[in-house]
Design an enzyme around this catalytic site. Structure first.
Site, PDB file in Angstrom:
ATOM      1  N   ASP A  82      -2.737  12.123  -2.560  1.00 32.25           N
ATOM      2  CA  ASP A  82      -3.117  13.438  -2.645  1.00 32.25           C
ATOM      3  C   ASP A  82      -3.123  14.099  -4.051  1.00 32.25           C
ATOM      4  O   ASP A  82      -2.229  13.733  -4.573  1.00 32.25           O
ATOM      5  CB  ASP A  82      -1.682  14.119  -1.921  1.00 32.25           C
ATOM      6  CG  ASP A  82      -1.519  13.772  -0.568  1.00 32.25           C
ATOM      7  OD1 ASP A  82      -2.224  14.240   0.459  1.00 32.25           O
ATOM      8  OD2 ASP A  82      -0.459  13.003  -0.313  1.00 32.25           O
ATOM      9  N   GLU A 120       0.786  -1.234  -0.129  1.00 33.24           N
ATOM     10  CA  GLU A 120       0.073   0.024   0.161  1.00 33.24           C
ATOM     11  C   GLU A 120       0.877   1.370  -0.060  1.00 33.24           C
ATOM     12  O   GLU A 120       1.772   1.111   0.971  1.00 33.24           O
ATOM     13  CB  GLU A 120      -0.896   0.055   1.311  1.00 33.24           C
ATOM     14  CG  GLU A 120      -1.931   1.294   0.938  1.00 33.24           C
ATOM     15  CD  GLU A 120      -2.901   1.456   1.940  1.00 33.24           C
ATOM     16  OE1 GLU A 120      -3.054   0.643   3.013  1.00 33.24           O
ATOM     17  OE2 GLU A 120      -3.645   2.579   2.115  1.00 33.24           O
ATOM     18  N   ASP A 154       9.656   7.754   0.154  1.00 35.59           N
ATOM     19  CA  ASP A 154       8.739   7.681  -0.769  1.00 35.59           C
ATOM     20  C   ASP A 154       8.862   6.795  -1.598  1.00 35.59           C
ATOM     21  O   ASP A 154       9.950   6.082  -2.315  1.00 35.59           O
ATOM     22  CB  ASP A 154       9.426   9.105  -1.779  1.00 35.59           C
ATOM     23  CG  ASP A 154       8.485   9.368  -2.817  1.00 35.59           C
ATOM     24  OD1 ASP A 154       7.788   8.657  -3.395  1.00 35.59           O
ATOM     25  OD2 ASP A 154       8.077  10.544  -3.036  1.00 35.59           O
ATOM     26  N   GLU A 186       4.526   5.136   3.809  1.00 34.56           N
ATOM     27  CA  GLU A 186       3.814   6.418   4.239  1.00 34.56           C
ATOM     28  C   GLU A 186       4.839   7.348   4.483  1.00 34.56           C
ATOM     29  O   GLU A 186       5.649   7.367   5.460  1.00 34.56           O
ATOM     30  CB  GLU A 186       3.041   6.172   5.310  1.00 34.56           C
ATOM     31  CG  GLU A 186       2.151   7.563   6.025  1.00 34.56           C
ATOM     32  CD  GLU A 186       1.617   8.394   4.870  1.00 34.56           C
ATOM     33  OE1 GLU A 186       0.676   8.189   4.372  1.00 34.56           O
ATOM     34  OE2 GLU A 186       2.155   9.551   4.744  1.00 34.56           O
ATOM     35  N   ASP A 212     -11.608  10.629  -4.174  1.00 38.43           N
ATOM     36  CA  ASP A 212     -12.661  11.205  -4.127  1.00 38.43           C
ATOM     37  C   ASP A 212     -12.738  12.436  -5.070  1.00 38.43           C
ATOM     38  O   ASP A 212     -13.593  13.405  -5.225  1.00 38.43           O
ATOM     39  CB  ASP A 212     -13.005  11.474  -2.772  1.00 38.43           C
ATOM     40  CG  ASP A 212     -11.761  12.274  -2.197  1.00 38.43           C
ATOM     41  OD1 ASP A 212     -10.783  12.103  -2.464  1.00 38.43           O
ATOM     42  OD2 ASP A 212     -12.153  13.424  -1.444  1.00 38.43           O
ATOM     43  N   LYS A 215      -2.254  22.320  -6.942  1.00 38.26           N
ATOM     44  CA  LYS A 215      -1.601  23.365  -7.488  1.00 38.26           C
ATOM     45  C   LYS A 215      -0.634  22.945  -8.682  1.00 38.26           C
ATOM     46  O   LYS A 215      -0.032  21.923  -8.406  1.00 38.26           O
ATOM     47  CB  LYS A 215      -0.740  24.158  -6.486  1.00 38.26           C
ATOM     48  CG  LYS A 215      -1.761  24.873  -5.546  1.00 38.26           C
ATOM     49  CD  LYS A 215      -0.943  25.993  -4.582  1.00 38.26           C
ATOM     50  CE  LYS A 215      -1.683  26.318  -3.531  1.00 38.26           C
ATOM     51  NZ  LYS A 215      -0.804  26.970  -2.511  1.00 38.26           N
TER      52      LYS A 215
HETATM   53  C1  LIG Z   1      -4.588  11.997   1.179  1.00 37.15           C
HETATM   54  S1  LIG Z   1      -3.626  10.961   2.087  1.00 37.15           S
HETATM   55  C2  LIG Z   1      -4.858   9.417   2.046  1.00 37.15           C
HETATM   56  C3  LIG Z   1      -4.181   8.361   3.375  1.00 37.15           C
HETATM   57  C4  LIG Z   1      -4.928   7.110   3.296  1.00 37.15           C
HETATM   58  N1  LIG Z   1      -4.621   6.436   2.138  1.00 37.15           N
HETATM   59  C5  LIG Z   1      -6.446   7.494   3.521  1.00 37.15           C
HETATM   60  O1  LIG Z   1      -7.173   7.198   2.531  1.00 37.15           O
HETATM   61  O2  LIG Z   1      -6.799   7.730   4.601  1.00 37.15           O
HETATM   62  C6  LIG Z   1      -2.362  10.418   1.305  1.00 37.15           C
HETATM   63  C7  LIG Z   1      -1.133   9.804   1.873  1.00 37.15           C
HETATM   64  O3  LIG Z   1      -0.100   9.583   1.166  1.00 37.15           O
HETATM   65  C8  LIG Z   1       1.001   9.810   1.474  1.00 37.15           C
HETATM   66  N2  LIG Z   1       1.931   9.906   0.229  1.00 37.15           N
HETATM   67  C9  LIG Z   1       1.997  10.658  -0.790  1.00 37.15           C
HETATM   68  N3  LIG Z   1       2.864  10.434  -1.556  1.00 37.15           N
HETATM   69  C10 LIG Z   1       3.518   9.494  -1.081  1.00 37.15           C
HETATM   70  C11 LIG Z   1       4.835   8.627  -1.739  1.00 37.15           C
HETATM   71  N4  LIG Z   1       5.435   8.958  -3.013  1.00 37.15           N
HETATM   72  N5  LIG Z   1       5.190   7.489  -1.193  1.00 37.15           N
HETATM   73  C12 LIG Z   1       4.596   7.216   0.081  1.00 37.15           C
HETATM   74  N6  LIG Z   1       3.520   7.985   0.756  1.00 37.15           N
HETATM   75  C13 LIG Z   1       2.853   8.953   0.030  1.00 37.15           C
HETATM   76  C14 LIG Z   1       0.990  11.199   2.309  1.00 37.15           C
HETATM   77  O4  LIG Z   1       1.908  11.303   3.283  1.00 37.15           O
HETATM   78  C15 LIG Z   1      -0.530  11.090   2.561  1.00 37.15           C
HETATM   79  O5  LIG Z   1      -0.359  10.652   4.260  1.00 37.15           O
END
Ligand SMILES: C[S@@+](CC[C@H](N)C(=O)[O-])C[C@H]1O[C@@H](n2cnc3c(N)ncnc32)[C@H](O)[C@@H]1O
Length: 260
Positions: free
Chosen positions: A167, A92, A144, A117, A203, A171
């Site tokens: 995310d 994940e 990452d 994460e 969403d 922007k």
């Molecule tokens: C909008 S949040 C959604 C979290 C969870 N999946 C949920 O649905 O509640 C997106 C998460 O992805 C993480 N994230 C974004 N890009 C990432 C990457 N390249 N590698 C690991 N995590 C990442 C961010 O830190 C953030 O906590």
């Protein structure tokens, strides 16, 4: 003490515009990728002590791609042995609070789960829950995933990748941080085994449309097939999916099989 603070999800809609990529935009995406631009937290190759695990991660089910050989702990050796074994692997990316991942790992003890994460605090909180639930099959990283996954997992090792509510990075100047790009889809195609599943939810309808376009451009993936949702089975919704359900927000799910 580590704890979850209140989460403020963005409620307002901003413009999420995308267009099919021109050849030069596609080439730029690969050049940015090669240069490590847009990696969250910067390129770990230039971070001091990136070959060492943080003290709180020693002997925990925690990894960083550049610290697999940290001799102060057995983390790297144990993870490598599990990856070299026969258990199916699921990944994940962006597990956030970990609700989906922890539940899934608890349901499938014979599967090895790797969770990424980049928020270190969230990763540490989830590590505490891995210990509390006594899960032996779940490893977490604050790398990452774009940098780490190809360095940690051999090609065609993964049975399923879950990317839930990434995310959108609204922007345009932040677009480079967005998970989905042509080189990222190549990474997924390499990681998944033939028949493996890419499971995506958002969403943001337009982000789903962009993801569908990018994945269907990569010949290794069959087109989105909603029937593949069956492969997920019963699951715990992520924090964001719970929020969407409470607030009557639409959710767009996409399911792609990696071709043989
Ligand atoms: C909008 S949040 C959604 C979290 C969870 N999946 C949920 O649905 O509640 C997106 C998460 O992805 C993480 N994230 C974004 N890009 C990432 C990457 N390249 N590698 C690991 N995590 C990442 C961010 O830190 C953030 O906590």
């Amino acid at each position: 003490m580590l704890d979850y603070g209140p989460t403020h999800f963005s409620q307002g809609r901003m413009d999420f515009a995308w267009e099919e990529l021109s050849d030069s935009e596609r080439a730029q995406a690969y050049a940015d990728w090669e240069a490590g631009r847009g990696l969250l937290g910067g390129d770990p190759r230039y971070r001091p002590n990136s070959h060492l695990l943080p003290p709180w991660g020693l002997e925990q089910p925690f990894f960083r791609a550049l610290a697999l050989d940290d001799a102060r702990a057995t983390n790297g050796a144990r993870l490598r042995a599990m990856i070299a074994g026969n258990a199916p692997v699921e990944v994940e990316i962006g597990f956030g609070r970990g609700d989906f991942l922890l539940d899934r790992a608890a349901r499938a003890s014979g599967t090895l789960f790797l969770g990424y994460e980049t928020k270190t605090k969230a990763t540490r909180l989830a590590l505490a829950r891995v210990a509390r639930f006594e899960l032996q099959n779940l490893w977490l990283s604050d790398d990452d995933a774009r940098f780490s996954l190809p360095r940690v997992l051999p090609a065609a090792r993964v049975a399923a990748v879950h990317i839930l509510f990434p995310d959108p990075w609204w922007k345009s100047e932040h677009r480079i941080k967005r998970l989905f790009s042509p080189p990222f889809v190549d990474l997924l195609a390499r990681a998944l085994r033939p028949g493996g599943l890419l499971h995506f939810k958002s969403d943001v309808e337009e982000y789903s449309a962009l993801v569908r376009y990018l994945v269907e451009q990569q010949p290794a993936f069959a087109p989105h097939d909603p029937a593949l949702a069956e492969r997920i089975g019963p699951y715990a919704p992520t924090h964001r999916e719970q929020w969407c359900a409470r607030n009557g927000k639409g959710v767009w799910g996409l399911y792609f099989a990696r071709r043989s």
